[in-house]
Enzyme design. Structure first.
Site, short mmCIF file in Angstrom:
data_model
loop_
_atom_site.label_atom_id
_atom_site.label_comp_id
_atom_site.label_asym_id
_atom_site.label_seq_id
_atom_site.Cartn_x
_atom_site.Cartn_y
_atom_site.Cartn_z
N ASP A 148 0.83 -1.20 0.00
CA ASP A 148 0.00 0.00 0.00
C ASP A 148 0.87 1.25 0.00
OD1 ASP A 148 -2.25 -1.57 0.14
OD2 ASP A 148 -2.38 -1.46 2.34
N TYR A 149 0.27 2.36 -0.41
CA TYR A 149 0.93 3.68 -0.44
C TYR A 149 1.58 4.00 0.92
CZ TYR A 149 1.21 8.74 -1.34
OH TYR A 149 1.64 10.04 -1.52
#
Ligand code: URA
Length: 238
Positions: free
Chosen positions: A101-102
């Site tokens: 994920d970011y």
């Protein structure tokens, strides 16, 4: 000489199965001739053209990146955010193996070896991933340990997992949990904790297929050596 579909997949153009479809459909030319037989062999010095595009048969490159938070783990981002590929100085078209994920940091592998990528991300190969999750709460150890029995996320039970409680800080009201999983479902770790009522406030992947962050700080990367690449193939095929 190698099977044509393998050369195409190794180039990173597409998966081996997709390459077989393209060959069957008469979309692949080798040195100017359309090849439709799946048994055909070719070499890396041949000119292979698919749907009018000439394949670039690049040397294989394997990079281990300590992904920082705030970076997208895809080759391109529609919103123009920085990607893991932007961090790496390479002449080759590298792709991340799987996703983080970011806002997740940690080990991510990038390569133009499509065959290895497919082996590592195939669910049946159960490649080990070790995460450390921070929870802003004093967790119930038994509840957290129950994650190893599997929980339902997105309507399906998660597979085997190992749980280790690394720290419970009653004063700071925070906990650190190590979770080892063998699948790679979307936002899996966050959703597993959500399923038992906890929100992950920070997530880091400490290990992927045996590769660790040793010697790297956030944003740094290094190339794998031949021995490490061979080990990855062995791990992925097991
Ligand atoms: N699980 C998550 O929830 N996020 C990641 O980035 C990786 C695993």
């Amino acid at each position: 000489m190698e099977r044509l579909q393998k050369i195409i997949a190794n180039s990173g153009y597409c998966s081996r199965r997709k390459a077989e479809e393209l060959i069957n459909a008469g979309k692949v030319k080798v040195n100017g001739e359309i090849v439709t037989s799946l048994g055909s062999k070719a070499s890396y010095s041949d000119t292979i053209i698919i749907n009018g595009v000439t394949l670039k048969l690049e040397p294989k490159e394997y990079v281990l990146l300590y992904k920082p938070r705030g970076v997208v783990s895809s080759a391109h981002d529609d919103k123009g955010r920085k990607t893991v590929v932007d961090i790496i100085d390479s002449e080759n078209r590298l792709y991340p193996v799987g996703r983080l994920d970011y806002d997740t940091s940690g080990v991510i592998l990038l390569t133009n070896d499509g065959e290895l990528t497919n082996l590592l991300i195939h669910p049946s190969h159960e490649v080990e991933k070790v995460y450390v999750a921070k929870i802003d709460a004093v967790v119930d150890p038994n509840l957290v340990k129950s994650l190893s029995n599997g929980v339902i996320i997105d309507g399906k039970k998660t597979g085997r997992a190992k749980v280790k409680i690394k720290k419970i800080d009653k004063k700071k009201k925070s906990s650190l949990i190590e979770l080892t999983i063998y699948e790679g479902r979307n936002h899996q770790v966050k959703k597993m904790f959500e399923a038992i009522g906890y929100k992950v406030s920070k997530l880091k992947r400490e290990k992927f297929a045996g590769l660790t962050l040793a010697g790297l700080t956030s944003g740094e990367y290094r190339h794998l050596n031949i021995k490490e690449v061979k080990t990855l193939y062995a791990v992925a095929k097991k």
